[in-house]
Design a protein around this motif. Structure first.
Motif, mmCIF file in Angstrom:
data_model
loop_
_atom_site.group_PDB
_atom_site.id
_atom_site.type_symbol
_atom_site.label_atom_id
_atom_site.label_comp_id
_atom_site.label_asym_id
_atom_site.label_seq_id
_atom_site.Cartn_x
_atom_site.Cartn_y
_atom_site.Cartn_z
ATOM 1 N N ASN A 4 32.786 18.183 -18.763
ATOM 2 C CA ASN A 4 32.447 17.042 -17.916
ATOM 3 C C ASN A 4 32.449 15.763 -18.727
ATOM 4 N N ILE A 5 32.695 14.671 -18.044
ATOM 5 C CA ILE A 5 32.693 13.342 -18.644
ATOM 6 C C ILE A 5 31.558 12.569 -18.006
ATOM 7 N N LYS A 6 30.676 12.036 -18.840
ATOM 8 C CA LYS A 6 29.570 11.233 -18.314
ATOM 9 C C LYS A 6 29.902 9.755 -18.469
ATOM 10 N N ILE A 7 29.732 9.021 -17.391
ATOM 11 C CA ILE A 7 29.966 7.586 -17.384
ATOM 12 C C ILE A 7 28.631 6.900 -17.156
ATOM 13 N N LEU A 8 28.262 6.042 -18.085
ATOM 14 C CA LEU A 8 26.981 5.337 -18.033
ATOM 15 C C LEU A 8 27.170 3.977 -17.373
ATOM 16 N N ILE A 9 26.328 3.696 -16.367
ATOM 17 C CA ILE A 9 26.410 2.425 -15.640
ATOM 18 C C ILE A 9 25.012 1.820 -15.544
ATOM 19 N N ALA A 76 21.319 1.228 -24.004
ATOM 20 C CA ALA A 76 20.839 2.005 -25.157
ATOM 21 C C ALA A 76 19.965 3.170 -24.704
ATOM 22 N N LEU A 77 19.085 2.929 -23.742
ATOM 23 C CA LEU A 77 18.235 4.006 -23.224
ATOM 24 C C LEU A 77 19.072 5.068 -22.518
ATOM 25 N N GLY A 78 20.088 4.640 -21.788
ATOM 26 C CA GLY A 78 20.982 5.578 -21.124
ATOM 27 C C GLY A 78 21.754 6.435 -22.120
ATOM 28 N N LEU A 79 22.245 5.808 -23.188
ATOM 29 C CA LEU A 79 22.953 6.570 -24.226
ATOM 30 C C LEU A 79 22.025 7.566 -24.901
ATOM 31 N N SER A 80 20.803 7.151 -25.143
ATOM 32 C CA SER A 80 19.819 8.059 -25.730
ATOM 33 C C SER A 80 19.573 9.254 -24.811
ATOM 34 N N TYR A 81 19.441 8.996 -23.531
ATOM 35 C CA TYR A 81 19.249 10.064 -22.544
ATOM 36 C C TYR A 81 20.432 11.028 -22.551
ATOM 37 N N ILE A 82 21.638 10.475 -22.536
ATOM 38 C CA ILE A 82 22.836 11.315 -22.500
ATOM 39 C C ILE A 82 22.920 12.195 -23.743
ATOM 40 N N THR A 83 22.644 11.633 -24.910
ATOM 41 C CA THR A 83 22.762 12.431 -26.135
ATOM 42 C C THR A 83 21.703 13.524 -26.196
ATOM 43 N N LYS A 84 20.547 13.294 -25.596
ATOM 44 C CA LYS A 84 19.508 14.330 -25.582
ATOM 45 C C LYS A 84 19.808 15.404 -24.547
ATOM 46 N N GLU A 85 20.495 15.047 -23.463
ATOM 47 C CA GLU A 85 20.774 15.976 -22.375
ATOM 48 C C GLU A 85 22.094 16.725 -22.535
ATOM 49 N N THR A 86 22.907 16.321 -23.486
ATOM 50 C CA THR A 86 24.249 16.883 -23.616
ATOM 51 C C THR A 86 24.380 17.637 -24.927
ATOM 52 N N GLU A 87 24.967 18.820 -24.852
ATOM 53 C CA GLU A 87 25.293 19.557 -26.060
ATOM 54 C C GLU A 87 26.723 19.207 -26.430
#
Length: 100
Positions: A4-9, A76-87
């Motif tokens: 999957n590809i996550k797109i942050l908005i 920045a908070l969104g990127l932090s969330y994505i990195t914690k939620e994604t393996e």
């Protein structure tokens, strides 16, 4: 393609613009690619309420911030969330960050 590809908005109050953006993305990519897209929306403490059911045809995760922190910090908070939620596997990062 199976990952999957996550797109942050980042978003502040403009739910109509979000709907327009998602629609344009959907019509700009193949249906195969679109099936792998997940959208992470960082709601930067919007004061306008929105019925998120209107986005039912999209795979969304909405992060609601309790106070407005500006779009840079929301990203920045969104990127932090994505990195914690994604393996991340080595294969998904293959070729990135290498010095040549």
């Amino acid at each position: 393609m199976t990952e999957n590809i996550k797109i942050l908005i980042p978003l502040y109050n403009d739910w109509d613009a979000l709907e327009l953006l998602l629609t344009k993305i959907k019509h700009s990519v193949t249906s195969e690619l679109f099936a792998h897209l997940n959208f992470v929306i960082v709601d930067d403490c919007s004061s306008i309420e929105c019925d998120v059911n209107r986005f039912g045809s999209y795979k969304l995760e909405i992060i609601r911030l309790h106070r407005n922190v500006s779009h840079q910090k929301a990203i920045a908070l969104g990127l932090s969330y994505i990195t914690k939620e994604t393996e991340f596997s080595k294969s998904s990062c293959n070729g990135f960050g290498r010095r040549r």
